[in-house]
Write a protein that holds these residues in place. Structure first.
Motif, mmCIF file in Angstrom:
data_model
loop_
_atom_site.group_PDB
_atom_site.id
_atom_site.type_symbol
_atom_site.label_atom_id
_atom_site.label_comp_id
_atom_site.label_asym_id
_atom_site.label_seq_id
_atom_site.Cartn_x
_atom_site.Cartn_y
_atom_site.Cartn_z
ATOM 1 N N LEU A 26 0.804 -1.216 0.000
ATOM 2 C CA LEU A 26 0.000 0.000 0.000
ATOM 3 C C LEU A 26 0.840 1.270 0.000
ATOM 4 O O LEU A 26 0.319 2.350 -0.294
ATOM 5 N N HIS A 27 2.120 1.164 0.303
ATOM 6 C CA HIS A 27 2.964 2.350 0.432
ATOM 7 C C HIS A 27 3.353 2.892 -0.954
ATOM 8 O O HIS A 27 3.767 2.124 -1.820
ATOM 9 N N PRO A 28 3.231 4.205 -1.168
ATOM 10 C CA PRO A 28 3.590 4.787 -2.473
ATOM 11 C C PRO A 28 5.066 4.625 -2.832
ATOM 12 O O PRO A 28 5.424 4.654 -4.010
ATOM 13 N N ARG A 29 5.926 4.468 -1.806
ATOM 14 C CA ARG A 29 7.366 4.328 -2.052
ATOM 15 C C ARG A 29 7.845 3.082 -1.306
ATOM 16 O O ARG A 29 8.719 3.137 -0.474
ATOM 17 N N SER A 30 7.263 1.945 -1.646
ATOM 18 C CA SER A 30 7.432 0.725 -0.858
ATOM 19 C C SER A 30 8.847 0.171 -0.945
ATOM 20 O O SER A 30 9.574 0.371 -1.923
ATOM 21 N N LEU A 31 9.213 -0.561 0.123
ATOM 22 C CA LEU A 31 10.462 -1.300 0.187
ATOM 23 C C LEU A 31 10.158 -2.793 0.123
ATOM 24 O O LEU A 31 9.037 -3.219 0.428
ATOM 25 N N ARG B 78 7.779 -4.178 17.539
ATOM 26 C CA ARG B 78 8.625 -4.333 16.350
ATOM 27 C C ARG B 78 7.794 -4.431 15.087
ATOM 28 O O ARG B 78 8.199 -3.945 14.018
ATOM 29 N N VAL B 79 6.612 -5.031 15.181
ATOM 30 C CA VAL B 79 5.714 -5.069 14.020
ATOM 31 C C VAL B 79 5.230 -3.659 13.687
ATOM 32 O O VAL B 79 5.190 -3.260 12.513
ATOM 33 N N ARG B 80 4.874 -2.886 14.705
ATOM 34 C CA ARG B 80 4.457 -1.498 14.461
ATOM 35 C C ARG B 80 5.577 -0.703 13.792
ATOM 36 O O ARG B 80 5.333 0.126 12.916
ATOM 37 N N PHE B 81 6.802 -0.967 14.224
ATOM 38 C CA PHE B 81 7.943 -0.299 13.603
ATOM 39 C C PHE B 81 8.064 -0.695 12.130
ATOM 40 O O PHE B 81 8.308 0.144 11.261
ATOM 41 N N ALA B 82 7.881 -1.971 11.833
ATOM 42 C CA ALA B 82 7.945 -2.431 10.449
ATOM 43 C C ALA B 82 6.871 -1.748 9.597
ATOM 44 O O ALA B 82 7.130 -1.343 8.458
ATOM 45 N N LEU B 83 5.673 -1.603 10.140
ATOM 46 C CA LEU B 83 4.598 -0.937 9.400
ATOM 47 C C LEU B 83 4.939 0.525 9.150
ATOM 48 O O LEU B 83 4.596 1.085 8.110
ATOM 49 N N ALA B 84 5.646 1.160 10.112
ATOM 50 C CA ALA B 84 6.009 2.570 9.968
ATOM 51 C C ALA B 84 7.128 2.774 8.963
ATOM 52 O O ALA B 84 7.298 3.879 8.439
ATOM 53 N N THR B 85 7.897 1.724 8.699
ATOM 54 C CA THR B 85 9.044 1.847 7.787
ATOM 55 C C THR B 85 8.896 0.951 6.562
ATOM 56 O O THR B 85 9.880 0.503 5.979
ATOM 57 N N ALA B 86 7.652 0.725 6.157
ATOM 58 C CA ALA B 86 7.390 -0.129 5.000
ATOM 59 C C ALA B 86 7.771 0.531 3.685
ATOM 60 O O ALA B 86 7.798 -0.127 2.638
ATOM 61 N N GLY B 87 8.056 1.827 3.720
ATOM 62 C CA GLY B 87 8.456 2.560 2.518
ATOM 63 C C GLY B 87 9.619 3.486 2.817
ATOM 64 O O GLY B 87 10.055 3.628 3.962
ATOM 65 N N ALA B 88 10.109 4.131 1.775
ATOM 66 C CA ALA B 88 11.261 5.032 1.906
ATOM 67 C C ALA B 88 10.791 6.395 2.405
ATOM 68 O O ALA B 88 10.752 7.379 1.659
ATOM 69 N N ASN B 89 10.428 6.462 3.679
ATOM 70 C CA ASN B 89 9.938 7.708 4.265
ATOM 71 C C ASN B 89 11.092 8.686 4.492
ATOM 72 O O ASN B 89 12.211 8.290 4.793
#
Length: 320
Positions: free
Chosen positions: A120-125, A154-165
């Protein structure tokens, strides 16, 4: 040194960042009924900074983060991210957030949930890269509702960094993590800022702010009370910390006669003093016939400095 991002910042000779801000609060206020949560807040954050947001309960930290993320709108003033509105910046995939509130989807595997965020992230990793960075590879096939509190973080962190923010916002990110997990988490965060990203985190672990942040912002009643490096915040609080033991328990009365004492705590035979002039205080201590054992004199830690600054603000307000 130049940090290369879409919003360039430059370190000046005194270690501060200049350039167009990543985040800008301009005269921002927000009230909930009769409660003023944010009051004329002015604050800029720049690319490549790791910023700790501190303050006592009710200082306005959560409201500030909500305004930054566009979850609430200010009553007055302006909040900008990358020169645009929070909503537009988020839609562009430039902001990742890890908040305390909100649950996780259950009855799905960790990998499935993280993959959904990446898709779902516009700039996904790549999902495997995100899982590895959050130290979730080993539990990627575990059901989310079977995780411990630290693993959920740690899962919440992964969701927050799912893209190149370009901006990562964290609210009490290491709550529930053990020591090794916290160290691994902040290692990843350091890498994020080395790549020019901005990390803003609110925390009650002041030792983390002292060790991790290159800038500390202290809020009080919705305003900035102090803003600088951890060393600058500690210097602003003034004084040094004196700790020693006495052969016999001592009453506070005699010890309060010591010169330059800001605060005093006596616990059995152990005495803790904050002093504006530690040398003079210790000299007077011997002159009064006390013989301190295990004497330690050190600068204030960030926690002591935070309490001292807040206490001074309370005393100033009470005197008005």
């Amino acid at each position: 040194m130049v940090v290369m991002t879409t919003t360039a910042s430059v370190y000046t000779g005194d270690g501060r960042l200049t350039g167009a801000p990543v985040v800008s609060f301009t005269d921002v206020s927000k009230s909930y009924g009769t409660v003023r949560a944010v009051s004329g807040l002015n604050l800029d954050l720049h690319a490549g900074e790791t910023v700790a947001l501190l303050g006592p309960n009710g200082a306005g930290k959560s409201s500030t983060l909500d305004l930054l993320l566009g979850l609430r709108q200010p009553d007055s003033g302006r909040v900008e991210l990358f020169g645009t509105t929070p909503r537009q910046a988020i839609e562009q995939g430039r902001v990742g957030a890890m908040l305390q509130s909100g649950g996780l989807m259950e009855e799905v595997k960790v990998r499935e949930l993280v993959k959904l965020a990446c898709d779902l992230h516009p700039r996904s990793l790549p999902v495997d890269e995100v899982l590895a960075a959050a130290d979730l590879t080993g539990i990627a096939d575990r059901m989310v509702n079977k995780l411990s509190g630290g693993q959920e973080q740690r899962v919440r962190f992964a969701l927050a960094t799912a893209g190149a923010n370009d901006l990562i916002v964290l609210d009490e990110p290491t709550t529930g993590m053990d020591v090794s997990a916290r160290q691994a988490f902040w290692s990843v965060m350091r890498e994020q800022t080395r790549q020019g990203r901005t990390v803003l985190f609110a925390t009650h672990y002041l030792e983390e702010a002292d060790a991790i942040a290159d800038r500390v912002v202290v809020l009080r009643q919705g305003r900035v009370l102090a803003d600088g490096s951890a060393a600058e915040i500690k210097a602003r609080a003034g004084g040094r910390r004196i700790v020693f033991d006495l052969d016999q328990p001592a009453g506070e009365g005699a010890l309060r006669e010591l010169p330059f004492v800001i605060s005093l705590e006596v616990s059995g035979r152990t005495v803790r003093i904050q002093s504006q002039d530690a040398d003079a205080t210790v000299h007077a201590l011997y002159g009064m016939g006390f013989y301190p054992r295990n004497l330690e004199v050190a600068g204030l830690g960030l926690e002591q400095a935070f309490l001292a600054i807040n206490d001074a603000a309370n005393a100033e307000e009470a005197s008005r």
